[in-house]
Design an enzyme around this catalytic site. Structure first.
Site, PDB file in Angstrom:
ATOM      1  N   GLY A  41       6.143  62.465 -43.816  1.00 21.22           N
ATOM      2  CA  GLY A  41       6.499  62.739 -42.424  1.00 21.22           C
ATOM      3  C   GLY A  41       5.531  63.700 -41.749  1.00 21.22           C
ATOM      4  O   GLY A  41       5.226  63.564 -40.568  1.00 21.22           O
ATOM      5  N   SER A  98      10.455  60.134 -42.761  1.00 22.73           N
ATOM      6  CA  SER A  98      10.159  60.034 -44.200  1.00 22.73           C
ATOM      7  C   SER A  98      11.305  59.333 -44.906  1.00 22.73           C
ATOM      8  O   SER A  98      12.432  59.818 -44.855  1.00 22.73           O
ATOM      9  CB  SER A  98      10.031  61.411 -44.838  1.00 22.73           C
ATOM     10  N   HIS A 149      12.166  59.464 -47.896  1.00 22.06           N
ATOM     11  CA  HIS A 149      12.853  60.254 -48.936  1.00 22.06           C
ATOM     12  C   HIS A 149      14.036  61.041 -48.384  1.00 22.06           C
ATOM     13  O   HIS A 149      14.807  61.623 -49.133  1.00 22.06           O
ATOM     14  CB  HIS A 149      11.875  61.166 -49.693  1.00 22.06           C
ATOM     15  N   THR A 154      -6.123  54.209 -49.727  1.00 21.54           N
ATOM     16  CA  THR A 154      -5.345  53.191 -50.438  1.00 21.54           C
ATOM     17  C   THR A 154      -3.855  53.451 -50.259  1.00 21.54           C
ATOM     18  O   THR A 154      -3.398  54.585 -50.422  1.00 21.54           O
ATOM     19  CB  THR A 154      -5.710  53.224 -51.934  1.00 21.54           C
ATOM     20  N   CYS A 181      14.862  86.032 -45.232  1.00 27.62           N
ATOM     21  CA  CYS A 181      14.610  86.319 -46.645  1.00 27.62           C
ATOM     22  C   CYS A 181      14.191  85.084 -47.433  1.00 27.62           C
ATOM     23  O   CYS A 181      13.641  85.207 -48.517  1.00 27.62           O
ATOM     24  CB  CYS A 181      15.832  86.953 -47.284  1.00 27.62           C
TER      25      CYS A 181
END
Lengths: 422, 150
Positions: free
Chosen positions: A72, A200, A202, A238, A328
């Site tokens: 992405g 994306s 995933h 590729t 944090c």
């Protein structure tokens, strides 16, 4: 210990059918799509099929409008830099929302160093872009407008169609980052008026290592990666064939199961938020309420008087995987730019947790998360927190439900650190 | 998943899960509360001091895992030390005792040092006699090398 994965906006497990479809393309069908023999031609067919499956997911007019990249982030870089460079004779101005993903904002920042200019459109307290602000930001030098479909942190569902109409009216290409929505919400690039759209696989049960960029034929785009003429000359290199094949299957299944996934996650999202709200005092939802203005599969909450990374760790130790926008957890020690943009009080931004649901999340998972968060995570951390104690004693006040006693957390933090919190 | 992976080292995780000396001292002789400008964490350390020695210490922390572990470790390390020794306490001791912290989290140990020193200052403010003695000793120490050179 029960394990509950609530970070589907970061990654999802691969669908078994996608994995099965990918398998032959590692060892057996290993050819390069650029080769003209049987090995190459077989792979070429597989890529074409995946391209059609992806085109169907976003209702592209033709599979030729789908490009495969490495993820992405690369798609966002290609969309923004590729359009900017292709149109630099026409103009040098870009318009983006200030709460876009870093892949978008940092690409724009890179272009600014090269002489492009950018207007960052502000959002309201729920993260909504006002389409009229986009209209006002467009000049005769504007060559691209970029607004995401769903915000990756707070789940805001942006008024994409309205913005798309304005861009069409002004003749400016419109790029939509659909990273947080593809596979979960219906996407129709034609109705959206999107010239470009990226995501994306995933994030919806496809493999990692592949990204998608839809580009309407009318939008000019130059390559930013130079080499061969793969992907219609728009993306050299590729192709990651197994991942592309898996992406195609994930897209096909997502399209088939879209309504079911939407209804399932929306119901559990509501259940999760209602459970947390009822069982954790001094908790706030960031972004819109669950409903038509919010993505169905994510919640962003702030729990007062405790910090986000501590909550994340404590959740993880109890088998619950979540994310956080607290300073944090970031390497820059800054709170999420999205939380800053919606004007969230620093104390609440520090106590931030993001929970994103999936198609396999169950009612029992939600019950466990509510119970564990309310009875273990929050009390344990509040017991350790000087802020909770000082709130009980009326020294500092709550931001979420002010009592009128004591000074604000932010004032208190500034006083004890000798410097205002960012 | 059968294995357990940890964000921090074992000692840090242990102090996060099982913090030592967590809480307040109702009859504390010195209390220090400090905040980290960098990230917004807040730490409070309370000390019990008898005959110039730290006999007990407690902490409360609003912060991340490493901030909680740093304050827990600091209170462990400081018990039994004299006020003078404690005034020379360095955050590096906390880092070492915890078996190291990620570079971005070193400031958590600095916050623990600052909270401890704020608590000592609070104590010295309430005990000007001890403060005068500490000052005297320090002056003697810093004067010593010059005398040696002369």
């Amino acid at each position: 210990m029960r394990r509950v994965y609530l970070d589907h906006l970061s990654a999802t497990p691969l669908l078994p059918e996608a994995f099965e479809a990918m398998k032959p393309y590692f060892m057996e069908a290993f050819g390069n799509a650029a080769s003209l023999h049987q090995y190459g031609l077989r792979v070429r067919d597989a890529l074409a099929k995946a391209r059609s499956q992806i085109a169907a997911l976003v209702n592209a007019e033709s599979a030729e409008e789908i490009f495969f990249t490495s993820d992405g982030t690369e798609s966002a870089n290609l969309a923004i830099k590729g359009v900017a460079y292709a149109n630099q004779r026409r103009g040098n101005h870009l318009v983006v929302s200030e709460i876009e993903h870093p892949a978008v904002l940092n690409s724009v920042e890179f272009l600014e160093k090269q002489g492009f200019t950018c207007t960052r459109v502000k959002v309201d307290s729920e993260g909504f872009v006002n389409p009229e602000d986009v209209r006002a930001a467009i000049t005769d030098k504007t060559i691209l407008v970029a607004v995401h479909h769903v915000n990756h942190d707070i789940g805001t569902l942006e008024p994409i169609r309205e913005i798309g109409r304005i861009c069409a009216e002004k003749g400016v290409p419109f790029y939509v980052d659909a990273e947080a929505s593809a596979g979960w919400l219906p996407i129709d690039v034609q109705q959206m008026g999107a010239s470009l759209l990226s995501f994306s696989p995933h994030k919806f049960y496809g493999p990692k290592g592949v990204g998608v960029l839809y580009r309407n034929k009318k939008a000019r785009l130059v390559s930013i990666l130079h080499g061969g003429v793969q992907e219609g000359g728009r993306r050299a290199g590729t192709e990651n064939v197994p991942a592309i094949v898996g992406a195609g299957v994930a897209a096909e299944v997502a399209l088939r199961e879209l309504n079911q996934r939407f209804a399932h996650t929306a119901r559990l999202q509501k259940k999760l938020w209602e459970g947390l709200k009822a069982n954790v005092p001094y908790i706030k939802l960031n972004g819109p309420e669950p409903g038509p203005r919010r993505a169905p599969h994510t919640l962003n909450i702030s729990t007062e008087f405790i910090e986000g990374e501590g909550q994340l760790l404590m959740c993880d130790l109890n088998g619950i995987a979540v994310a956080s926008g607290s300073s944090c957890v970031s390497k820059s020690l800054k709170i999420s730019h999205v939380l800053a943009a919606i004007g969230l009080d620093h104390a609440l931004a520090q106590g931030n947790i993001i929970m994103s649901l999936g198609k396999d999340t169950t009612d029992e998972d939600i019950d466990y998360v509510v119970q564990t968060f309310a009875k273990v995570v929050v009390p344990k951390l509040r017991n350790m927190s000087p802020m909770w104690d000082e709130f009980q004693r009326g020294i500092i006040d709550s931001v979420i439900s002010p009592t009128g006693r004591g000074r604000s957390f932010t004032e208190h933090a500034a006083a004890v650190s000798g410097k205002p919190a960012h | 998943m059968s294995e357990t992976y940890t964000l921090y080292g074992q000692t840090v995780m242990d102090h996060f899960m099982n913090p030592r000396n967590m809480g307040d001292l109702p009859d504390a002789d010195g209390v220090g509360e400090v905040g980290a400008a960098a990230c917004g964490d807040i730490m409070k350390i309370s000390l019990k001091i008898q005959d110039g020695k730290i006999t007990d210490a407690r902490f409360k922390t609003f912060g991340c895992g490493s901030a909680i572990a740093s304050s827990s470790m600091a209170t462990e390390l400081i018990k039994g030390r004299t006020v003078e020794e404690a005034l020379n306490f360095s955050n590096q001791e906390v880092v070492d005792a915890l078996g190291g912290l990620p570079p971005v989290k070193i400031h958590c140990s600095v916050l623990a040092e600052e909270a401890l020193k704020a608590a000592l200052e609070d104590y010295l403010k309430k005990h000007p006699d001890v403060a005068a003695k500490v000052k005297e000793k320090e002056a003697a120490r810093s004067a010593a090398p010059e005398t040696a050179n002369a």
